[in-house]
Structure formats: structure tokens, C-alpha cells
Design an enzyme around this catalytic site. Sequence first.
Site, short mmCIF file in Angstrom:
data_model
loop_
_atom_site.label_atom_id
_atom_site.label_comp_id
_atom_site.label_asym_id
_atom_site.label_seq_id
_atom_site.Cartn_x
_atom_site.Cartn_y
_atom_site.Cartn_z
N ASP A 1 15.99 -9.02 -1.72
CA ASP A 1 16.70 -9.16 -3.10
C ASP A 1 15.93 -10.60 -4.14
O ASP A 1 16.47 -10.31 -5.60
CB ASP A 1 17.77 -8.58 -3.62
CG ASP A 1 18.26 -6.67 -3.05
OD1 ASP A 1 17.25 -6.31 -3.17
OD2 ASP A 1 19.07 -6.57 -2.67
N ASP B 1 17.18 3.37 1.17
CA ASP B 1 17.74 1.04 1.46
C ASP B 1 18.91 1.48 1.88
O ASP B 1 19.61 2.76 2.78
CB ASP B 1 17.88 1.87 -0.08
CG ASP B 1 18.75 -0.74 -0.57
OD1 ASP B 1 18.79 -1.59 0.38
OD2 ASP B 1 18.34 -0.18 -1.71
C1 GLA Z 1 19.31 -3.27 -2.78
C2 GLA Z 1 17.72 -2.92 -2.80
C3 GLA Z 1 17.60 -3.62 -4.19
C4 GLA Z 1 17.81 -2.35 -5.72
C5 GLA Z 1 19.48 -2.04 -5.08
C6 GLA Z 1 19.70 -0.30 -5.88
O1 GLA Z 1 20.30 -3.99 -3.49
O2 GLA Z 1 17.60 -4.29 -2.29
O3 GLA Z 1 15.74 -3.43 -4.82
O4 GLA Z 1 17.54 -0.95 -4.94
O5 GLA Z 1 20.07 -2.14 -3.84
O6 GLA Z 1 21.46 -0.23 -5.71
#
Ligand code: GLA
Length: 749
Positions: free
Chosen positions: A549, A479
Site C-alpha cells: 500500500d 484483497d
Molecule cells: C487494502 C488494499 C488497498 C485498497 C484498500 C481498499 O488496503 O491494499 O489497495 O484496495 O484495501 O479498502
Amino acid sequence: MRQMIAGFTLAAIAILSVTSRSAETPSAIRYLEERRIWLLEGDKSQYAVGVNAAGELIHLWWGPKLAAGDFGSGVIVPVANSTGWGENPQYLEFPAWGEWRYPEPALKVRFADGVRDLRLRHDSHRIESNVLKLVLKDPHYPFAVELRYRVLPRFDLIERSAVLRNGCERPIDVEQALSAVWHLPHLQPWTLSYLAGKWGAETQLRRADLGQGKFQIESRRGATSHQLNPWFALSGTGKAGEEHGEVWYGALAWSGSWKIAAEVNAAGRLQVAGGIHDFDFSWRLEPGAEFETPVFVGGFSPNGFGPASRQMHAYQLAEILPRPAAGEARPVIYNSWYATEFNIDVAQQIALAKRAKDLGVELFVVDDGWFGKRDSDRAGLGDWSPSKTKFPQGLKPLIDAVHGLNMKFGVWVEPEMVNPDSDLYRAHPNWVFHFPNRPRTEQRRQLMLNFARPDAAEHIFRVLDTRLTENEIDFIKWDMNRHIMEPGWMEAPQAQQREIWVRHARAVYDILDRLRAKHPRVLWESCSGGGGRADLGILRRTDQVWTSDNTDPLDRLVIQEGYTYAYAPKTQVAWVTDNPDGVNGRDTPLAFRFHCAMMGTLGVGGNLLRWSNEESAEAKWYVAEYKQIRPLVQDGLLYRLHPHAVPLPSSPAVAGSGLQAYEYVSPDLSQAVVFVFLHSSQLGNDLPAIRLRGLMPGARYRIEVRQPGTGDPAITAQEMSGATLMERGLALRLRGDYQSALIRVRMAE
Ligand code: GLA
């Protein structure tokens, strides 16, 4: 969903083999020696460059095939160079900034003596299989540029890049080094299609009519970005649709700052220049050193956006996605993030894993919160050891439990980041991007490690390597929850400080490449707060992308559709999450959520510990159904039968209206699956007939709509010809809000 009727026609079919690398034929490149012209031949396209009397490399053609004899006839080659106020009628294949050249250049340099005028003349060429290398040199300074063209005839694609070589005795400062300039035929007016959005709303298809001037899409964030994606498509205004009209398109294989500039000059000619962003960029090219640009791939489709994206998908499966997993099925994921956020522990994760297993999930992923002092987003990033309170015996008990359930195990990491409240930051406060006398701006309470520093990058490689070596981890979600700000690297020599934009992105690639080489069976997912890092560069190293997300299925239909213009559905991960969704607060039926998520790599992200027995049973049914259609969705040919995006200039796609339908056809055309979504039925109107595409007209197909949840083999089954399905189409009756259907089409025995 109950009634279906269909009819008759013939339709063009395209068979793209997507399972193996292309057997390249040397005949894709021809050199017409007397005319000094190179012809790059695709199955349906042609690209031509030549040398003019001044020794400049001139672009001659990109588009449908012309007769080779016509090149150089005066019809195709532009009129001779002239002076004056007009546009230069000869279009430099790789324009350098210098002499009489005002449009966006590909290259801009400063020689050590202060000269900032660059001239490139053709020097030599080499053809190696399907790769053409054209070498250009400055007439005075020993500085050379090698232009590379890799022709992929069956996809009608050309991968372009450039290598700069400093043969001088002193350094050269490179101030702009794009990958390619694409010149379009003299057809106007043009409409640009591109992918735009924001966090939670990535990759929406947008369209803009181009007039004189420059329309630039870009990222200055040191990452691909949620806002704009490095893909473009061009078509004559009003002249192309999903399955008709000429479309020129391209995508950059780069995950750092980038730009793609579409520029129409005063004569109405269009060029598209793209590559690493020149903003705040400079590269010190030492004597004897080389600088290689990322690849900018370009393609031509004579028959619309549908074939253009199918070419891109097939290309990604055959050429881009990492081996050996490229041709393998992506597992069904369970990810606990939305269910548990940071509140995790071994017992709870094992309980979730058991529920996930019951649904048919194949890969269980622990997201954020498993490491360091990560009890919220305030602390822990950088400390990649299991939390002593949540995993007192390390990850092994959970990994063993997940493997014991015969599922793969994965974890989330965010390797480029630190929280100021972390052991790593306390030990190395200078490893983050920062300027003196300026605050270190936090986003989501985190700072960003400067991977241009070899010590920081090497530390992260070692930590990840250790985690992968000591645990049986099958999957990593990488990420990136903020992008670069205050890009200071004050320890570096002044001349190199602006190299961070490139060095950081290259270091991410390098870490991934080395980890993949050492741990070849690990699957990787690219994420940047959702779909902020989706591009062909990262897809060479990660097997899939967390698309957004935002898991509201209505929004996802828009985001996912846009994504498919550029990227293969297989790489697109979608989870079914709980009502109400976190972005719009909307409740939608489980069927609608599943059908939406089944159009890529399926995942589940709801809190399974709270799901009723009925919900779990229904979900299990969808997962089983998905596994049956998975080869079609992941490796098949996508037809956007009723896309959401409408070809209105500059209009953002508006979610939540009407009908959307998508069809995935197996490469051998023996099977298809059709997904139909209706936001809300209105005025008692029937849906328009849904005409299928890409089937064999003469073959008989069995059509089946299955009843979710019950396990009944079929509620409707009919047989009809491919021609009927493509001409008369399917008539579906969907009534109510958030209605959806999944229709299976299989060649009758
Ligand atoms: C980001 C990602 C999510 C999740 C969060 C965790 O927002 O896109 O899918 O992994 O971080 O903190």
C-alpha cells in the site's frame, strides 16, 4: 542524465528462455542401483539421496556437480551411525520425530493407540519423467510417506512435497507435516537472507548470520503475512554477492500459516525445514486418506543472488503463473482507490476512465466502495452486489463505458471478509471464525469468514461466479485486509478443529481454481493490505500481486528490490500516485515516481481529474515509453546493478540513501533498459560508473536517454560494444534530489 561514457570487458551471460514450458528430459534423475543412490541433476547443480544399512533415507549432497562415482565412496557418505551424546552424523532426508532424532522433524504423528514415535524406512521408488517418488514406510504401522521431487534442470530447481497415506484401520493425528528438509553442505559460517517488514514496508531484504541454534521465519496468521515472506537464501558468510558466490535458496508455495526453520546443530551442520506451520495445527488422517503438503522449491546458484533470482523469475514465468496469461503482457492499470477511496459514483468513474484512457491506460479498476452499503470501512463487506445509490443500474453502464473506451474493466473484492454491519453477517453470524465466551475481535471493522466451512466457501464461490457471469469483468483484485484471529470452528468434530489453518487456505485456492476454470480470460491480482499474500501458492492462481500500500517511490525501491529476490518483476504491480505520498508525506518528481513504477507492472493511481495538462502530457509520455520496454521488464532478465540492500548481518534496509540501478535484458540479449535512481547528490560527487551486465560482449549497442515529456527521440545517443558497456560502464551525471534516468540499450542494426 546528460553524459555517458563507457568501456570494455568480457562478461558471462546467461540465457534463460522464459516463454515456454521446459522440454523435460528423463535424464535429470539417475538411479545408481548397486549403491541405492538417486542423483537429481540440474544444469549446474546436483542433489543426491541414498539408503543406509538400516533402510533410512539419507541426504548425501546438494550443491555443485560432483562425479557420480564419488557418491558412496565414504568421502561423500557420512560415517556410520553411532550412539552417544554427539550429533547423529547421518542426515535423514525426511526426518520423522522418533528414536534418536532431536532436530526439527519434517513429520510428527500420533497413532490411534497413542504411540507418538515414527520411523520411516525406504520401501520403493518410481521415476516418472523428471519426477522421483520415494516411498517410505513405518516398519510396524501401515503408514506411508511418498516423497516427491520434480527436477527442473534448466532452472537448477527441485520442487519437493510429501504425501502421507494412512493404511491403518484407525485414524492418525498428524501434528506436523512439513514439505521438505533441505540439508546444506558442511560449510560454515552461514548467512541467511530473508524478506521481512510490516504493512507498508513489505519484502525488505534482511540478512542474519547463523550460529548454533534455530532461526525461524514464520507466519501464524493463516496467511503469508507482511512481516515475513516464505523465501530464504543461504550463502557462506561474506562469500556471495549479486553475481558471485554459491547461493542455496528456496520458497514455499503456501498462503496459510507457514514456517521455515534454519537450524545449525552442534556439529555446525545446517538444515532448513519448511512447510505448513505446526503451531496450533493438527490433521485427522482417516483410514485410507491422504494428506499432501504444499511444494517447497529449492535451488542452487553457483554465481550469486542475481542468477538465483533470475532462475526463480524464469521458473515462475514458465511453470507457476497461470496460463494463458503467463506469457502475455500485463496491462497498464488505472486504479481509483487513492484518488477517490469510498466516494465513488458512475459519472465520476467514467470521467476518471476517460482521463486514464488519454494517458494510455489499458485496464480500469474500481477498487473498494462499489458494493452493498460500503460508504466507509464500517459496512458492506460480504454483500457483493453493486451499491444501489452509487450504481443504480448496476455496474453495466460503467463497464460499457470503459469497454467503449477500449480498456479492460476490473473490480476489487475481499471475499473472505464480512463487516458485522452486512446482510451476509446478519444472515450467517456463525460463518466467521470465533470462539464462544470470547469477543469476536475486529480488525478494520471486519471479521473473517471461515472457509473451512463448505457452506461459507460455496456461497462466496457462487456470488463471485454470478458477478463474473452477469458482467463482462476482465480483472479482479482479491484483497484480504486482516488475518485469522480466534480460530474457532466449534461445529466441527474436536479432532478437526485445528485443521482450519489448512482448510481455509485450500478453500481460497479451490475458489480461485474453479473461477479461473469457468472464466479463463479474467486476470487476478492478489492483495492483502498490500503485499501480505505474495507467495508461490497464490501465484499459481493470481497473475500479479499488489506489492504494498506504500507508493512512496523511495520506499517502493526498497520493497520492490526485496520482492525481486523471490518473485518475478512481472507479478509486481506499482502505481504512480499523487504528492505528497500517504506514508511519509514526501513529494517526489513525476519522473522518479514513474521510473520506479515502470520496473514491474505499471499502474497509475493518482487523481487524474486534478492533474494539470502538463502532468498528464508527461505521464502519457511515460506510459508510451513503458509499453515499449514492457517486454524487457515483464519477461526479461533482471540485474540489480546497484541494489539498495547491503550485506550487513541483521541490519534492516534503510531507505533513502545513495544510488540504485537496475537493468532488464531481453531474453535474446538484443535490448536492455537501465533504471537509475539517486536519492540526493552530495558533496558534488560524481556517480560511480554503472556497469551493465548480461549483454553480448561483441555486439554493438545503441544507448539512448530520452527526454521525458517532449517526445524528442533522444537527448543523448551513442553506440558502443556490449563489452564496453559491461567493463567501463555508463557515467551518468545526476544532480539534485530524487533524480532518475531511464536508459535504453538496443543492438545496433
Ligand atoms: C487494502 C488494499 C488497498 C485498497 C484498500 C481498499 O488496503 O491494499 O489497495 O484496495 O484495501 O479498502
